[in-house]
Design an enzyme around this catalytic site. Structure first.
Site, short mmCIF file in Angstrom:
data_model
loop_
_atom_site.label_atom_id
_atom_site.label_comp_id
_atom_site.label_asym_id
_atom_site.label_seq_id
_atom_site.Cartn_x
_atom_site.Cartn_y
_atom_site.Cartn_z
N ASP A 100 0.81 -1.22 0.00
CA ASP A 100 0.00 0.00 0.00
C ASP A 100 0.84 1.26 0.00
O ASP A 100 2.07 1.22 0.17
CB ASP A 100 -0.97 0.00 1.20
CG ASP A 100 -0.31 -0.47 2.50
OD1 ASP A 100 0.92 -0.41 2.60
OD2 ASP A 100 -1.05 -0.88 3.41
N ASN A 126 -7.71 -3.16 14.39
CA ASN A 126 -9.08 -3.48 13.98
C ASN A 126 -9.14 -4.68 13.05
O ASN A 126 -10.17 -4.95 12.44
CB ASN A 126 -9.73 -2.26 13.32
CG ASN A 126 -9.02 -1.83 12.04
OD1 ASN A 126 -8.07 -2.47 11.61
ND2 ASN A 126 -9.48 -0.76 11.43
N HIS A 128 -7.36 -5.11 10.28
CA HIS A 128 -7.11 -4.88 8.85
C HIS A 128 -5.79 -5.53 8.41
O HIS A 128 -4.89 -5.75 9.22
CB HIS A 128 -7.15 -3.38 8.50
CG HIS A 128 -5.98 -2.57 8.94
ND1 HIS A 128 -6.04 -1.20 9.06
CD2 HIS A 128 -4.71 -2.90 9.29
CE1 HIS A 128 -4.86 -0.75 9.44
NE2 HIS A 128 -4.04 -1.75 9.60
N GLU A 140 -9.80 -2.33 5.40
CA GLU A 140 -10.42 -2.06 6.69
C GLU A 140 -11.64 -2.97 6.88
O GLU A 140 -12.11 -3.60 5.92
CB GLU A 140 -10.85 -0.59 6.73
CG GLU A 140 -9.70 0.40 6.52
CD GLU A 140 -8.82 0.58 7.76
OE1 GLU A 140 -8.81 -0.30 8.64
OE2 GLU A 140 -8.13 1.61 7.84
P1 PGA Z 1 2.08 -1.50 12.61
O1 PGA Z 1 0.88 -1.50 11.57
O2 PGA Z 1 3.04 -2.51 12.11
O3 PGA Z 1 2.65 -0.10 12.54
O4 PGA Z 1 1.51 -1.85 13.94
C1 PGA Z 1 0.40 -2.72 11.13
C2 PGA Z 1 -0.87 -2.50 10.35
O5 PGA Z 1 -1.62 -1.54 10.64
O6 PGA Z 1 -1.15 -3.30 9.44
#
Ligand code: PGA
EC number: 3.5.99.6
Length: 236
Positions: free
Chosen positions: A62, A128, A130, A135
């Protein structure tokens, strides 16, 4: 799902890299890569190794819409500074945050993925549930598209920005359908604040409300956790 629990994220990152090395020994040529705090120890292990990646292709999950690759908050910048500047790859793909036409950009990226089937996809997970920026509520069959970030994700990512208002509201994200086509998936999660999402992903029902739960249907997923992220699993 194969679940592995480590004492800390350094050990877990080394293990993830071991699996990538094994994959490369067995012919893997395309890595799907992720940004965020989670994969940092794995990238450190890659950088500290003597493994040559110059025949490898990478495809990132992404990028923030509107973000220049030179901006130090962009995912292109993250990947250059954590990995590619230190370990050159044959070619590296990240969605272009500055693309003029979002539809063209998502088409281009879907072709990139179709032309380079992903051997090993690395994922983090959001609080959450995702994966990428898919999402809760995201369709399980989606390809790359432009998506709005939820407030939960904006809040979580605000820690990287000076001001919460600076967090972009949209991203280009590989879709869950594309992620599920990867031959092998490594999902990494560290820390207490991921424990609920990890528990739902592994032990809960497969539901769009928890996008990562679809990984229960993938034939080759390794979930790599530290003890805190594993703390809410019923089976130890
Ligand atoms: P993080 O994000 O590695 O910064 O915790 C992971 C994500 O949101 O997929």
């Amino acid at each position: 799902m194969d679940v592995k629990v480590f004492d800390n994220d350094t050990e877990a990152g080394k293990y993830a890299f071991e699996l990538i090395k094994q994959g490369m020994d067995n012919g893997a040529k395309v890595l799907g890569l992720a940004t965020g705090s989670t994969p940092v120890t794995m990238y450190q292990a890659m950088v500290n190794s003597d493994v040559d990646f110059s025949n490898m292709t990478s495809i990132n999950l992404d990028e923030y819409v509107g973000m220049s690759p030179d901006n130090d908050q962009s995912y292109r910048y993250f990947m250059q500074s954590h990995l590619f500047d230190k370990k050159p790859f044959k070619e590296t793909f990240v969605p272009n945050g500055l693309a003029k036409d979002p539809e063209e950009e998502t088409k281009r990226y879907n072709k990139v993925i179709a032309d380079h089937p992903i051997d090993i996809q690395v994922l983090g997970i959001g609080r959450n549930g995702h994966i990428g920026f898919n999402e809760p509520g995201s369709p399980f069959d989606a390809e790359t598209r432009k998506v709005p970030l939820t407030q939960n994700t904006i809040d979580a990512n605000a820690r990287f920005f000076e001001n919460k208002d600076d967090v972009p509201r949209y991203a280009y994200s590989m879709g869950i359908g594309s992620i599920m086509k990867s031959k092998k998936i490594l999902l990494l999660a560290f820390g207490e604040n991921k424990a609920d999402a990890v528990q739902k992903m592994i032990e809960g029902p497969v539901t769009n409300d928890v996008p990562a739960s679809i990984l229960q249907k993938h034939p080759d997923v390794v979930v790599i956790l530290d003890k805190a992220a594993a703390s809410k699993l019923s089976k130890k």
